[in-house]
Motif scaffolding. Structure first.
Motif: not given
Lengths: 281, 309
Positions: B90-99
């Motif tokens: 989550s810590a990696v995928v969520i910021p990535l998706q949002i960016v």
């Protein structure tokens, strides 16, 4: 055209490429026979054209079980999606346009339930369903699909924004009953929101994997995702017969994604507007 | 008390009667939903809570265990391993998706024309594709036997990494999830951007703001409530990670273990080993963690406005 848009357009092209690659690959691979698929060169370009033959194999394999799964998927998606929409639209309208005792606590409960991990519910739902003998029936998939707290939230916001109270009062003064007021006055105004919710809940049911996977054991009741998941397991555990099955999985995936893409393309002006209201709140 | 009195008072009859009728009608409108809500959310939830407090042994039968299952769950290396994986993921995928979603939405808000309309649909497209099939397609693309990645690498005479191997599956899944959901989030942000009154940009431009400043100083803050909504949704979804690893498992040569994520673990416990009590406790513990993480997050972002204000 201003020059800074060149960079933006290049970025858009790159994004399009990234998002299209798997679909392009699927399209190309669907036209290949097993030999072409495993030939080891040019996975992203055509090599012979066997789409028609692949489709024929797909629809006849194992007494046409794919056609059955397709029919099941349509049934679950329509029954679950339409049922969920009717229930959510009624509830959203009720929450938005009536003040009654207990409204706020009930709505808070509904909103809070968005946070409940759905999978935490699948195991107890399974046990409860098996107590009443509904396991491995279509009801085990359709009934839980009727629940969508998020759809209720979306419809409440939408009803509040698009249906003026004055109009409802005018209809009541003219002697229309509550149900008639809802159907004749409120519902037409809420149409884009209703279509958005309908599309979202059909997609959710069509895509659902975990629920039917646990609830169903006879393969004749499977929807497409569970059926294709089953084929994948067979194909990877059985290397000899696996090759032809991979072809069926690929062309089957193509057939499974076409209906929703068509639905989204034809209804885009509705759902784009509908999502706008939901996200503005 | 006062209410009952007014309702029985005859002189003001018409107004009060309509009001009372409205109250009942409100309940009638939400009744079908409430029935489904109780049957398929509250009842299973309470039942899972009840199940999780008992243990079932072959010799001992069902006995009350209190919080034993929960102590066992949080001490269980399998559960902890899965939990750590989904938290890290989550810590990696969520910021990535949002960016990805935010950048795409900002660009689409700025650029008009055929390419922009086409891109908007293409980026959103994966949302219409079942997660099972999205995962499968990427699995095929990763495949050493017929995927293009291996072929391209071979053409350049290098060895391609197998993105589903034990060491790489984190990145393989990262790509699948980003591809699947970014478009949906993009549409939500885009819709919010379209709702902003464009005279604000005009005013900023007159004040000498550049396009970049308008994007980051005006647009992003104005869609922050949409961003919070997305963050909460993707947090809830990712912590319950199940379908993608489950589907890619058979072609990942054993990288996906039965305790890969807490949900997969609960599924195996319940449906392979019939340990419904312990599986319920695992589900509940996961639910508790989801609740905790979302609550912490909502408190942290309260000032910026959120879904629940």
């Amino acid at each position: 055209m201003r020059p800074r848009h060149v960079g933006a357009k290049l970025l858009l092209l790159a994004l399009c490429g990234y998002f299209l690659v798997p679909v392009w690959w699927l399209l190309v691979a669907s036209t290949k026979n097993a030999e072409g698929l495993f030939s080891g060169s040019g996975a992203l370009w055509f090599n012979g054209f066997h789409l028609v033959g692949n489709l024929r194999d797909l629809f006849t394999f194992n007494n046409g079980e794919f056609v059955r799964w397709l029919g099941n998927s349509v049934l679950y998606a329509l029954a679950g999606g339409i049922g969920c929409t009717v229930i959510s639209v009624l509830a959203g309208y009720g929450f938005a346009k009536y003040t009654f005792r207990g409204r706020n606590p009930v709505f808070a409960l509904v909103l809070g339930s968005v946070m409940v991990p759905l999978t935490a519910l699948v195991i107890p739902t399974f046990v409860l369903m098996s107590n009443v003998g509904l396991i491995d029936t279509i009801w085990a998939v359709i009934l839980p699909s009727l629940l969508s707290p998020f759809a209720v939230y979306l419809m409440r916001v939408y009803a509040a924004a698009s249906v003026p109270d004055e109009l409802l009062d005018a209809a009541r003064i003219d002697g229309a009953g509550e149900l008639r007021t809802f159907v004749r006055v409120a519902l037409p105004l809420m149409r884009p929101g209703v279509i958005t919710v309908l599309l979202l809940s059909i997609v959710t049911t069509w895509n659902n994997y975990f629920l039917p996977l646990t609830m169903l054991s006879s393969s004749k009741l499977f929807p497409l995702p569970v059926g294709i998941g089953l084929w994948t397991q067979l194909a990877s555990s059985n290397n000899a017969g696996g090759q032809s099955l991979w072809n069926l999985i690929i062309v089957g995936s193509l057939v499974s994604i076409v209906p929703l893409i068509v639905a989204f393309l034809t209804l885009q002006k509705y759902w784009q507007g509908g999502l706008a209201v939901g996200s503005l709140k | 008390m006062t209410m009952a009195v007014t309702l029985e008072a005859p002189p003001v009859v018409s107004a009060v009667r309509t009001k009372r009728r409205h109250k009942k009608t409100g309940w009638l409108f939400i009744l079908p939903f409430l029935i489904v809500f109780v049957a398929f959310l509250l009842a299973p939830l309470l039942y899972a809570g009840y199940l999780s407090l008992y243990t079932k042994g072959l010799a001992t039968g069902t006995t009350f265990a209190g919080f034993d299952n929960y102590t066992r769950a949080f001490g269980d290396p399998s559960f902890r391993k899965g939990l750590w994986f989904v938290l890290k993921f989550s810590a990696v995928v969520i910021p990535l998706q949002i960016v990805v979603a935010l950048v795409a939405a900002l660009v689409l808000d700025e650029v008009t024309g055929r390419l922009a309309r086409f891109s908007r649909l293409v980026i959103f497209l994966p949302y219409a594709i079942p997660v099972v099939l999205g995962a499968l397609m990427w699995g095929f693309l990763y495949s050493p036997s017929f995927g293009p990645i291996e072929q391209i690498a071979t053409a350049f005479d290098v060895r391609a990494p197998f993105l589903l191997s034990q060491g790489n599956i984190f990145y393989g899944l990262l790509n699948v999830v980003t591809w699947q959901w970014s478009g949906y989030y993009m549409i939500i942000i885009y819709a919010a951007l379209r709702g902003i009154d464009s005279s604000i940009y005009e005013a900023a431009r007159i004040d000498g703001a550049s396009a970049r400043q308008i994007a980051f100083r005006i647009k992003v803050p104005m869609v922050s409530s949409a961003l919070v909504l997305i963050l909460i949704f993707s947090l809830i979804g990712t912590l319950q990670f199940f379908t993608e690893p489950q589907i890619l498992g058979p072609i990942a040569n054993g990288s996906v273990t039965p305790d890969f994520t807490p949900n997969i673990y609960a599924y195996y416990l319940a449906f392979r080993y019939a340990q419904f009590n312990y599986a319920s406790a695992i589900s509940f513990s996961l639910g508790f963690v989801v609740f905790l993480v979302v609550a912490i997050f909502m408190v942290a972002t309260r000032k910026r406005g959120s879904l629940f204000t």
